[in-house]
Scaffold this motif. Structure first.
Motif, PDB file in Angstrom:
ATOM      1  N   PRO A   1      36.606  29.595  34.200  1.00 43.36           N
ATOM      2  CA  PRO A   1      37.196  30.080  35.459  1.00 43.36           C
ATOM      3  C   PRO A   1      38.356  29.241  35.973  1.00 43.36           C
ATOM      4  O   PRO A   1      39.320  29.790  36.508  1.00 43.36           O
ATOM      5  CB  PRO A   1      36.010  30.062  36.433  1.00 43.36           C
ATOM      6  N   GLU A   2      38.268  27.923  35.840  1.00 43.30           N
ATOM      7  CA  GLU A   2      39.342  27.085  36.361  1.00 43.30           C
ATOM      8  C   GLU A   2      40.653  27.370  35.622  1.00 43.30           C
ATOM      9  O   GLU A   2      41.729  27.437  36.228  1.00 43.30           O
ATOM     10  CB  GLU A   2      38.976  25.601  36.232  1.00 43.30           C
ATOM     11  N   TYR A   3      40.558  27.533  34.311  1.00 36.31           N
ATOM     12  CA  TYR A   3      41.754  27.833  33.521  1.00 36.31           C
ATOM     13  C   TYR A   3      42.267  29.227  33.852  1.00 36.31           C
ATOM     14  O   TYR A   3      43.483  29.463  33.926  1.00 36.31           O
ATOM     15  CB  TYR A   3      41.439  27.719  32.028  1.00 36.31           C
ATOM     16  N   ALA A   4      41.335  30.165  34.073  1.00 36.79           N
ATOM     17  CA  ALA A   4      41.732  31.522  34.450  1.00 36.79           C
ATOM     18  C   ALA A   4      42.515  31.503  35.758  1.00 36.79           C
ATOM     19  O   ALA A   4      43.516  32.218  35.902  1.00 36.79           O
ATOM     20  CB  ALA A   4      40.495  32.411  34.572  1.00 36.79           C
TER      21      ALA A   4
ATOM     22  N   TYR B   1      37.587  33.576  42.093  1.00 36.12           N
ATOM     23  CA  TYR B   1      37.344  32.781  43.303  1.00 36.12           C
ATOM     24  C   TYR B   1      35.955  33.078  43.874  1.00 36.12           C
ATOM     25  O   TYR B   1      35.249  32.163  44.324  1.00 36.12           O
ATOM     26  CB  TYR B   1      38.415  33.076  44.358  1.00 36.12           C
ATOM     27  N   THR B   2      35.557  34.337  43.842  1.00 35.76           N
ATOM     28  CA  THR B   2      34.222  34.700  44.331  1.00 35.76           C
ATOM     29  C   THR B   2      33.148  34.049  43.472  1.00 35.76           C
ATOM     30  O   THR B   2      32.158  33.520  43.982  1.00 35.76           O
ATOM     31  CB  THR B   2      34.049  36.223  44.336  1.00 35.76           C
ATOM     32  N   GLN B   3      33.351  34.080  42.155  1.00 37.05           N
ATOM     33  CA  GLN B   3      32.405  33.451  41.225  1.00 37.05           C
ATOM     34  C   GLN B   3      32.242  31.965  41.533  1.00 37.05           C
ATOM     35  O   GLN B   3      31.128  31.415  41.453  1.00 37.05           O
ATOM     36  CB  GLN B   3      32.912  33.630  39.793  1.00 37.05           C
TER      37      GLN B   3
ATOM     38  N   LYS C   1      39.613  32.060  49.794  1.00 36.44           N
ATOM     39  CA  LYS C   1      40.720  32.387  48.888  1.00 36.44           C
ATOM     40  C   LYS C   1      40.569  33.798  48.347  1.00 36.44           C
ATOM     41  O   LYS C   1      41.551  34.546  48.243  1.00 36.44           O
ATOM     42  CB  LYS C   1      40.786  31.372  47.748  1.00 36.44           C
ATOM     43  N   ALA C   2      39.338  34.165  47.996  1.00 38.24           N
ATOM     44  CA  ALA C   2      39.091  35.522  47.508  1.00 38.24           C
ATOM     45  C   ALA C   2      39.378  36.546  48.603  1.00 38.24           C
ATOM     46  O   ALA C   2      39.994  37.595  48.345  1.00 38.24           O
ATOM     47  CB  ALA C   2      37.647  35.649  47.030  1.00 38.24           C
ATOM     48  N   LYS C   3      38.967  36.230  49.813  1.00 42.46           N
ATOM     49  CA  LYS C   3      39.165  37.165  50.927  1.00 42.46           C
ATOM     50  C   LYS C   3      40.646  37.374  51.211  1.00 42.46           C
ATOM     51  O   LYS C   3      41.090  38.506  51.473  1.00 42.46           O
ATOM     52  CB  LYS C   3      38.454  36.631  52.174  1.00 42.46           C
ATOM     53  N   GLU C   4      41.419  36.312  51.166  1.00 43.34           N
ATOM     54  CA  GLU C   4      42.857  36.421  51.394  1.00 43.34           C
ATOM     55  C   GLU C   4      43.495  37.369  50.381  1.00 43.34           C
ATOM     56  O   GLU C   4      44.340  38.203  50.732  1.00 43.34           O
ATOM     57  CB  GLU C   4      43.490  35.032  51.294  1.00 43.34           C
TER      58      GLU C   4
END
Length: 315
Positions: free
Chosen positions: A39-42, A66-68, A74-77
């Motif tokens: 995920p971080e690389y994604a 971000y949700t994961q 951040k996901a909400k934005e």
């Protein structure tokens, strides 16, 4: 994946064409990283892609990552930006409602679900999320109304029936709760959540033996169902079977060493059994895991007196 290798060959190229090419490289490397559990690389890849081009689909992928990672703001934005770009995109509105639920932002959840209903009145999931949001805001009657609408649109909507049954049980509307529970068990006789709810219903109506049988049945179906051990242990406390209750809470703690409820209830059982030292140790562990635990020592199924039946006309 080589995303941060030199993307330019030194040959002259159309700047816009090169920009599009680089965008696609970052986007699809991000998708591969997401599928591979990186995920971080994604995030790095998707962010670079969005720096090159504001792409609706890429924003959706980044919001998922971000949700994961529980980076909900951040996901909400991102989801709010997506809604501004495509106000009628149902999956985005539902994703935003679900995200607000994770944040316990029930007003935001309600707003997103209402927008989804306005776009697609026949969307059962939108009504289900709206029902959850309204209940979270403290309006169980209207919450049940929205859940009823969701069930009318999708008869086999298990989550909506479970939530409606739990709400009815909480409001002491036992006959209506029974109907939902039996409907769920008719669809799937081994639906664990429905069996646990039926156990709670049996407890509430004084049928202790039937409640015990339901909880025992669930532990047999799924030895890893922590909630079944907790419910059975609490039932044994009420029946003054403290030794049996402690054994069940031991099993719940083996399943989940961070279970606040298991430590709290085991401490209560030990105190009632005369083991003050053991009780104090468990209460200390409870507060260590959750300092707020001492402020909420009651279960989810408190008894509330309901005058008459406020649900007539809804069900």
């Amino acid at each position: 994946m080589g995303i941060f290798r030199n993307l330019f060959t030194g040959k002259k190229a159309n700047p816009e064409s090169e920009k599009q090419k680089n965008f696609e490289i970052f986007k699809y490397d991000g998708m591969r990283a997401q599928r591979m559990g990186r995920p971080e690389y994604a995030i790095r890849c998707f962010t670079e892609a969005l720096n090159l081009q504001e792409d609706f689909e890429t924003m959706g992928y980044l919001a998922q990552v971000y949700t994961q990672l529980q980076e909900y703001e951040k996901a909400k934005e991102l989801l709010e930006r997506m809604v501004s770009l495509e106000p009628s995109h149902i999956p985005t509105l539902l994703a935003l409602a679900n995200l607000c639920s994770l944040q316990e932002d029930y007003q935001g959840m309600k707003d997103a679900a209402q927008r989804a209903v306005a776009v697609e009145e026949g969307n059962a999931m939108a009504y289900y999320l709206l029902g959850r949001a309204v209940q979270g805001n403290g309006d169980p009657i209207m919450g049940i109304a929205h859940l009823t609408k969701a069930i009318s649109l999708r008869e086999d909507f298990t989550e909506a029936r479970l939530l409606r049954a739990e709400s009815l049980l909480h409001m002491q509307q036992y006959a209506e709760a029974t109907e939902d529970i039996e409907a769920l068990l008719a669809q799937n006789p081994e639906e664990e959540a429905a069996l646990l709810l039926r156990g709670k219903l049996h407890e509430a109506t004084g049928h202790t033996g039937e409640a015990e049988a339901d909880y025992r049945y669930v532990t047999g179906l799924n030895p890893f169902n922590e909630q079944a051990f907790l419910y059975l242990g609490e039932l044994y406390i009420n029946c003054e079977k403290y030794t049996e209750a402690i054994e069940l809470f031991d099993e719940a703690i083996e399943l989940n060493p961070d279970s606040v409820q298991a430590y709290r209830e085991r401490g209560r059982a030990k105190l009632l059994a005369g083991d003050k030292e053991g009780s104090v140790a468990d209460m200390k562990k409870t507060l260590e895991l959750n300092p707020e635990a001492s402020k909420n020592m009651t279960g989810r199924f408190e008894n509330n007196t309901v005058q008459n039946n406020p649900l007539s006309g809804i069900l």
